[in-house]
Write a protein that holds these residues in place. Structure first.
Motif: not given
Length: 363
Positions: A82-83, A85, A87-89, A93, A152
């Motif tokens: 994840k990044d 924040r 979010r699943q990378l 990406d 990201s």
């Protein structure tokens, strides 16, 4: 991206000590749980790497240097990554990653000082034959270890703007947090290299009433004015009686530190971030510190949140400041040994494109 199509090796410029580099193929590891591999689209050359090969500071070798870079995820280990924040990378990406890799478990990490983790690893600072050989940016690929912070990158931010965020811009965010509130404050910045120019922009953006900059390079002083400085001059041109609320030294020069300290007004605060290699001691009058209620603090690297804050800042100000102009047009990775000299003029970073393709210079 299907991992079956990935190359088996990375192409890297390996530092062998001194000014010697060699081109080397390095086996790509299989990402373990919580890890990823990424291709590197652009790597910028931080001054600390130039200091390393010049002998001003030690570094393990052979190894792959480079800790300011931007790239794209190519493969991910079990469980995903994840990044910052959450979010699943996914493969493809676009990301930047932190200089430091922390264990997250030691007392320092638990206290929120991950930058001084007792098991700290650092991007572009690890030996080739150690546990993290593919750790640097001067390579076609990088192994993103568990514990590294990934952020990201918006597609509207250019490679040239994004890569320095991973070191210079994020460090400035940590520096300015240590400085405190900037609104309506008089700020002095010693040094107009990459960190100093970013600090100008942050101070102006956060409402400083005056942003004084000191540097010996006239072209960089002009650049500082473009990035928010209200007063930019050579150190020996200090205005008589200059008084500031906040002094930031990113030059590391002993004389600049002493001059900045002398400029502090009552309850002034000085943040030191440029003194990252051995140098002469400076005199700071303790009686003046007490009677004037002064504070002096140091900042080295940054915490994960600062990397996200830095990317947000560059994205938010992409139409205000021309971040891309601070980075020279890129060269091929093979040219790296010839680029290990301090940049001149208005350029603050040289750069390489380890993989074939067109650099993104939209801002």
């Amino acid at each position: 991206m299907d991992t079956q199509t990935l190359p088996l090796t990375a192409c890297a410029q390996v530092w062998n000590g001194g000014s010697e580099f060699r081109n080397l193929s390095v086996d790509l590891p299989t990402p373990a749980q919580g890890e990823a591999l990424a291709t590197i689209d652009l790597a910028t050359i931080c001054g600390s790497d130039i200091h390393t090969i010049s002998g001003r500071r030690p570094g393990p070798h052979p190894g792959i240097l480079g800790h300011e870079a931007v790239g794209r995820i190519t493969s991910i280990g079990p469980g995903g990554v994840k990044d910052f924040r959450g979010r699943q990378l996914q493969p493809g990406d676009r990301v930047i990653w932190s200089v430091t890799v922390a264990c997250g478990q030691c007392a320092r990490c638990q206290a929120g000082v991950t930058v001084k983790c007792v098991e700290l690893l650092k991007t572009g600072h690890e030996p080739l034959d150690g546990g993290w050989g593919l750790s640097g940016g001067y390579s076609s690929h990088i192994h993103l270890r568990r514990g590294i912070t990934m952020v990201s990158v918006p597609e509207t931010v250019s490679d040239a703007a994004a890569a320095p965020v991973a070191c210079a811009t994020a460090t400035v965010m940590a520096v300015m947090e240590a400085a405190g509130a900037l609104a309506a404050k008089r700020v002095l910045i010693s040094g107009a290299g990459m960190l100093g120019i970013v600090a100008c922009a942050v101070a102006q953006h956060r409402g400083a009433s005056a942003v004084h900059v000191r540097d010996i390079n006239p072209e960089r002083l002009a650049l500082a004015r473009e990035f928010g400085a209200t007063d930019a001059a050579a150190p020996n041109a200090d205005r008589p009686g200059l008084a500031v609320d906040i002094a930031v030294d990113v030059s590391g020069a002993a004389q600049a530190v002493e001059s900045a300290f002398a400029s502090l007004d009552i309850k002034g605060r000085m943040v030191l971030a440029g003194s990252v290699s051995p140098g002469p001691a400076v005199l700071l009058d303790p009686e003046r510190m007490v009677r004037s209620l002064l504070t002096v603090t140091g900042v080295h690297n940054y915490e994960p949140k600062h990397l996200q804050e830095a990317m947000d800042f560059v994205h938010e100000t992409r139409d205000t400041y021309q971040w891309g102009v601070l980075v020279e047009e890129p060269c091929a990775l093979a040219e790296l040994p010839f680029l290990m000299q301090p940049p001149t003029g208005r350029s603050l970073r040289k750069s390489v494109t380890p993989n074939a393709g067109t650099i993104r210079r939209t801002s």
